[in-house]
Write a protein that holds these residues in place. Structure first.
Motif, short mmCIF file in Angstrom:
data_model
loop_
_atom_site.label_atom_id
_atom_site.label_comp_id
_atom_site.label_asym_id
_atom_site.label_seq_id
_atom_site.Cartn_x
_atom_site.Cartn_y
_atom_site.Cartn_z
N ILE A 1 -54.22 -15.87 -6.11
CA ILE A 1 -54.65 -14.86 -6.92
C ILE A 1 -54.47 -13.69 -6.17
O ILE A 1 -53.95 -12.56 -6.32
CB ILE A 1 -56.28 -14.95 -7.32
N LYS A 2 -54.88 -13.67 -4.74
CA LYS A 2 -54.70 -12.38 -3.72
C LYS A 2 -53.20 -12.04 -3.77
O LYS A 2 -52.66 -10.86 -3.63
CB LYS A 2 -55.24 -12.57 -2.58
N THR B 1 -48.92 -4.82 -6.76
CA THR B 1 -48.93 -3.55 -6.17
C THR B 1 -47.48 -3.36 -5.83
O THR B 1 -47.13 -2.06 -5.86
CB THR B 1 -49.68 -3.45 -4.93
N LEU B 2 -46.54 -4.20 -5.14
CA LEU B 2 -45.23 -4.12 -4.73
C LEU B 2 -44.45 -3.74 -6.07
O LEU B 2 -43.69 -2.69 -5.88
CB LEU B 2 -44.63 -5.27 -4.43
N THR B 3 -44.89 -4.18 -7.17
CA THR B 3 -43.93 -3.88 -8.40
C THR B 3 -44.50 -2.62 -8.83
O THR B 3 -43.40 -1.75 -9.24
CB THR B 3 -44.12 -4.94 -9.65
N SER C 1 -50.38 -4.86 4.87
CA SER C 1 -51.30 -4.63 5.87
C SER C 1 -52.81 -4.28 5.33
O SER C 1 -53.64 -4.95 5.76
CB SER C 1 -51.08 -3.48 6.82
N VAL C 2 -52.57 -3.51 4.09
CA VAL C 2 -53.65 -3.21 3.28
C VAL C 2 -54.40 -4.31 2.59
O VAL C 2 -55.67 -4.61 2.66
CB VAL C 2 -53.68 -1.96 2.50
N ARG C 3 -53.57 -5.06 2.04
CA ARG C 3 -53.87 -6.07 0.95
C ARG C 3 -53.91 -7.56 1.53
O ARG C 3 -54.85 -8.40 0.94
CB ARG C 3 -53.14 -6.17 -0.22
N PHE D 1 -52.02 -10.91 7.22
CA PHE D 1 -50.59 -10.42 7.67
C PHE D 1 -51.34 -9.01 8.70
O PHE D 1 -50.66 -8.97 9.75
CB PHE D 1 -50.05 -9.77 6.60
N ARG D 2 -52.47 -8.75 8.41
CA ARG D 2 -52.89 -7.53 9.18
C ARG D 2 -53.33 -7.95 10.53
O ARG D 2 -52.91 -7.35 11.51
CB ARG D 2 -54.08 -6.83 8.46
N MET D 3 -53.80 -8.90 10.60
CA MET D 3 -54.31 -9.52 11.75
C MET D 3 -53.15 -9.86 12.89
O MET D 3 -53.32 -9.61 14.15
CB MET D 3 -55.40 -10.44 11.71
#
Length: 339
Positions: free
Chosen positions: A257-258, A265-267, A313-315, A319-321
């Protein structure tokens, strides 16, 4: 001399009329190159260097990052070189003033198709990401059997080959179309060769780009709406019903889902970035020059090449870590030691 001055005035975009604006443009382009290269290098390093991301979705994100990286590596630097040469005036190369039919070797013969091809790769990759996420959301039990790394790799290869074939098709199938460094967009664009009027054949060939792009983008948006609507229904059910193990097994996982929301968001961001350029291409074919609009539409699209790493990075916390660990290894090792 007066004719050249009139031509320059006619093609004087808001960013490039004065020396100060030209310098600011070059500074912006250099910063854009650094942002695109760094951002997509981080994406590739995280995806390829982390086992968690060695999935079909990870392969597609890597393909998207390579396409964006190529824009920062080849497309934007040529504009920096051209603009610096124009500021110096005396050393401005001939290819800036003439199209590819007038010069034996024209850099735009390479850079123009690279930008068009990478844009088409981005659109087709986002479409494939949307398909992959929609299967995970709508048919979670079939995800593992339908979405495999081998099939995804084959689709990525087809995406690149098909996109670059479409990118070079205008100059392959029509001798009426050339490439030039456009004084409005400050970028390599497809243009008329030596003829005076726009022929129907060339008109139809150039319209292939917005037709193909909007067809894929339209399908991507529709699939995203269906997937996100399904996710919303699942979220409502979780609030009101206690799901059994049998029921939960047939529902998408939280990570699926995430990921679907990230692709949505990319789209959205890519559609917003691409729409101005599609409007400009159609208007240009119909005879409108739209010089200032041309500049902003092309560079809004180019800037999109640096947005994906910010969205991830935000979502995406994992990935951010991982990105933070790559950028700040000393900080992470100290935190681990303190823990």
């Amino acid at each position: 001399m007066s004719e050249d001055t009139d031509t320059d005035a006619a093609h004087c975009t808001l960013c490039c009329c004065t020396l100060t604006n030209k310098i600011l443009l070059v500074v912006f382009l250099v910063l854009l190159i650094l942002a695109i290269l760094l951002g997509n290098f981080i994406t590739l390093a995280v995806v390829m260097g982390t086992k968690h991301f060695h999935t079909p979705q990870g392969y597609l994100k890597a393909s998207l990052a390579v396409a964006d990286f190529a824009v920062g590596m080849f497309v934007v630097p040529l504009t920096v070189y051209a603009e610096v040469s124009l500021m110096l005036r005396d050393s401005a190369p001939d290819w800036i003033s003439y199209n590819s039919q007038a010069i034996r070797f024209h850099p735009c013969n390479i850079i123009g198709p690279v930008f068009a091809g990478c844009t088409l790769v981005s659109i087709s990759t986002i479409f494939l990401l949307t398909i992959e996420r929609s299967i995970a959301v709508l048919r979670p039990l079939h995800k593992e059997s339908v979405i495999t790394r081998k099939r995804t790799t084959i689709l990525i290869i087809f995406s690149w080959v098909g996109s670059f074939f479409l990118a070079v098709s205008p100059i392959i199938f029509s001798n009426e179309i050339a490439l030039e460094y456009n004084s409005c967009s400050r970028m390599c664009n497809y243009a008329l060769g030596t003829i005076g009027e726009f022929p129907t054949r060339a008109w139809n060939i150039l319209l292939l780009f917005p037709t193909f792009d909007f067809t894929l983008l339209g399908g991507t948006v529709v699939i995203n709406i269906i997937s996100l609507s399904t996710i919303r229904k699942y979220s409502k059910r979780r609030k009101h019903l206690a799901e059994s193990e049998c029921q939960s097994a047939s529902k998408p996982t939280f990570s699926d889902i995430k990921a679907a929301k990230i692709i949505g968001t990319l789209t959205l961001v890519f559609t917003a970035s691409f729409t101005p350029i599609a409007v400009f291409v159609v208007g240009n074919v119909l005879g409108n020059e739209w010089c200032n609009f041309s500049f902003f539409s092309f560079w809004i699209l180019a800037t999109n090449s640096g947005w994906n790493v910010i969205i991830y990075s935000v979502r995406d916390q994992k990935f951010r870590m991982r990105a933070q660990k790559l950028l700040l290894p000393c900080s992470f090792s100290n935190n681990a030691a303190n823990t």
